[in-house]
Design a protein around this motif. Structure first.
Motif: not given
Length: 334
Positions: A110-117, A121-125
């Protein structure tokens, strides 16, 4: 150790309600993140572990001395519960430690990933939920040899039952016991601890680098609270990782020594069993204190929930008072 049972109960009676609070706070809509979902899953298994430990401590430590054998203590029903407790707690610990590994990996990515939005967030969850599900299934499969290792035998041809001797460190040790201990010590203790050390070190390096960057911005007159908040969250998770390492890594080493050294299991591992149990229970119960002391978002959400509960309670009291007053007035008029 006569105080072990009462100390265990104290830790459990503190840890169970505080973990319920953890789950309540971490499952609020604005708190639903991959890391918080993993922490929620850890809290669930911490509660289950402590709920299993309460009757175990009451019966095998408080009601009867630990080294005492009797028909009441060693009845078939209670000894079957003992086997259930041993298998269940070992499985829960295995799930928890791998959840700790996944937490470290998710935080680092998460810290090193530039992707936001919101979509990211839903994909990571969803990914976190899938990982938790896989960890639970894989841990149960990993513990199958452990389920097969623990058996009951009659004590000196009486109606009392005891656990069958594992015969560790002798030529008579069974293959399933040997396989169980090697798998358990390596895949449920040492290997996940090594992964935690690796990813924890990388997270610590990232925290140091970010704090250095913040200090440079402060010197230039540029202020930002977000990096500081991110660092606090990472430090909190690193503390959780350290607690896992303190409780699980030494136990993995002791299990391996029990397999290879004659008499080590009976003379060293068993006497240290109570101390290792207390450390594990404290690890299960202490997260609430960590979250409150190191997470501002957790404190704000907890305070909001508490205030909402108090307002609802006060409102119900007022409604009950008004209803009672109306009823008493009606009765007096009648």
């Amino acid at each position: 150790m006569g105080v072990h049972g009462y100390l265990s109960l104290f830790v459990c009676f503190f840890g169970i309600p505080t973990n319920v609070i953890n789950i309540t706070v971490l499952t609020r809509k604005h708190m639903q993140t991959p890391i918080n979902f993993i922490l929620t899953s850890m809290a669930v298994f911490d509660i289950l572990t402590m709920c299993s430990y309460v009757p175990f401590a009451l019966h095998f430590y408080c009601q009867f001395p630990s080294g005492y054998i009797s028909e009441e203590k060693n009845s078939y029903g209670w000894m079957m519960f003992l086997i259930f407790h041993v298998n269940f707690s070992a499985t829960a610990h295995t799930i928890s430690i791998w959840l700790g590994v996944s937490m470290a990996i998710f935080r680092y990515r998460h810290i090193h990933s530039p992707a936001k939005g919101s979509l990211t967030r839903m994909r990571r969850l969803i990914r976190a939920r899938l990982v938790v599900f896989v960890i639970i299934i894989a841990s149960v499969i990993l513990m199958i040899p452990n389920y097969m290792s623990n058996k009951l035998v009659k004590y000196q041809n009486t109606t009392m039952f005891i656990l069958r001797d594992l015969e560790l460190g002798t030529p008579h040790v069974r293959a399933v016991v040997m396989m169980n201990l090697m798998l358990y010590s390596s895949l449920a203790k040492i290997f996940p601890c090594i992964l935690m050390i690796i990813y924890g070190s990388m997270l610590l390096k990232t925290v140091n680098r970010r704090l250095l960057a913040v200090s440079r911005k402060v010197k230039r007159g540029v202020f930002s609270n977000k990096p500081r908040d991110t660092s606090k969250t990472t430090i909190m998770l690193l503390t959780v990782i350290v607690l896992f390492l303190l409780t699980e890594f030494p136990q993995g080493i002791l299990i391996i020594l029990s397999v290879v050294l004659k008499g080590f299991f009976d003379n060293v591992y068993i006497p240290l069993g109570d101390a290792m149990d207390i450390l594990a229970l404290i690890n299960n119960a202490v997260n609430f204190i960590l979250y409150c002391s190191m997470s501002g978002e957790f404190r704000r959400t907890l305070k909001k929930l508490f205030c909402t509960f108090r307002r609802r309670k006060s409102k119900n009291v007022i409604i009950d008072f008004q209803r009672e007053r109306t009823q008493s007035t009606w009765l007096s008029l009648k």
